[in-house]
Design an enzyme around this catalytic site. Structure first.
Site, short mmCIF file in Angstrom:
data_model
loop_
_atom_site.label_atom_id
_atom_site.label_comp_id
_atom_site.label_asym_id
_atom_site.label_seq_id
_atom_site.Cartn_x
_atom_site.Cartn_y
_atom_site.Cartn_z
CB CYS A 72 -0.92 0.00 1.22
SG CYS A 72 -1.99 1.45 1.32
CB CYS A 195 -5.42 4.13 -4.41
SG CYS A 195 -4.52 2.57 -4.59
#
Length: 257
Positions: A72, A195
């Site tokens: 991530c 994101c």
């Protein structure tokens, strides 16, 4: 058992942070799902356990809200901010994530993560598929603000080719040399405010599509501004990729499981 946790967010992508020196519990997917639930738990896009490492500054153990694991990008920047709060790092760092070793730096109030090299860009009609630590499907649209991200993203994510492993889906539009990116995120199974691996993939797809040779791409997400710095070594080959943006402490507390 009581968990002492810290909440961080990076452009609206929010994470529960745990100090691995205090936590020895092995979390199940069901426990992570409950902890990250926005009605019955703390609520977050993911959970990160920061662990000491013998050779590096720390290890980042990341879980999506459904308990699955991946890399991530925004989480890695928040992990740096948490490590800085714990006094594990200062301005620069090296840390381990699920996809390997990354470098980090704190500069001008922003945290940046050096991403893995990208050596393959797959074109699917007018769309793109790029792996930037997590898989990303990229579709260019006239105006990202008008896309029904939940429905359209879910439809692509559940195509037969992606149904088992899942893919994130990014809708990208260009406005005055700045990209607007909206992302349907696997694991969360919903649109997120931002994101990091997604905007990285979007920047690479934009350079491939446009033929530009720029080394910096400014990006707007629902949660705020990010910047991608990168070098194109050859067609479909990108290196020295940095994801840059804010990472902020929100609050801390205790949670019983």
């Amino acid at each position: 058992m009581k968990l002492r946790f810290f909440k961080y967010q990076g452009t609206g992508n929010d994470f529960i942070m745990l100090d691995g020196t205090e936590i020895k519990h092995q979390f199940s997917a069901q426990e992570i799902l409950k902890i990250c639930h926005r009605r019955f738990g703390i609520g977050a896009d993911g959970l990160i356990i920061l662990k000491p490492h013998d050779e590096l500054d720390f290890e980042m153990d990341y879980y999506n809200a459904d308990g699955s694991q991946s890399f991530c990008g925004n989480g890695s920047r928040c992990a740096q901010a948490f490590a800085k709060q714990l006094a594990w790092i200062n301005q620069k760092s090296k840390f381990l994530a699920i996809d390997g070793i990354h470098e980090g730096k704190f500069q001008d109030g922003w945290f940046a993560t050096k991403m893995a090299e990208v050596a393959q860009v797959k074109q699917i009609g007018a769309d793109y598929f790029i792996h930037t630590g997590s898989p990303h499907y990229i579709r260019f649209v006239p105006d990202a603000s008008k896309v029904e991200v939940l429905n359209e993203g879910r439809a692509i994510r559940n195509q037969e080719e992606y149904r088992k492993e899942g893919t994130n889906v990014n809708f990208v539009s260009l406005d005055k040399e700045k990209l607007t990116v909206r992302t349907y995120e696997r694991g969360v199974e919903d649109e997120t405010y931002s994101c990091g691996t997604g905007v990285t993939a979007a920047a690479i797809a934009y350079i491939e599509k446009s033929g530009n040779t720029q080394q910096q791409v400014e990006i707007s997400t629902l949660g705020g501004a990010l910047r991608i710095e990168l070098e194109k070594m050859a067609p479909q080959h990108y290196t020295n990729i940095w994801l840059c943006g804010p990472a902020e402490f929100v609050y801390e507390g205790e949670y019983s499981i």
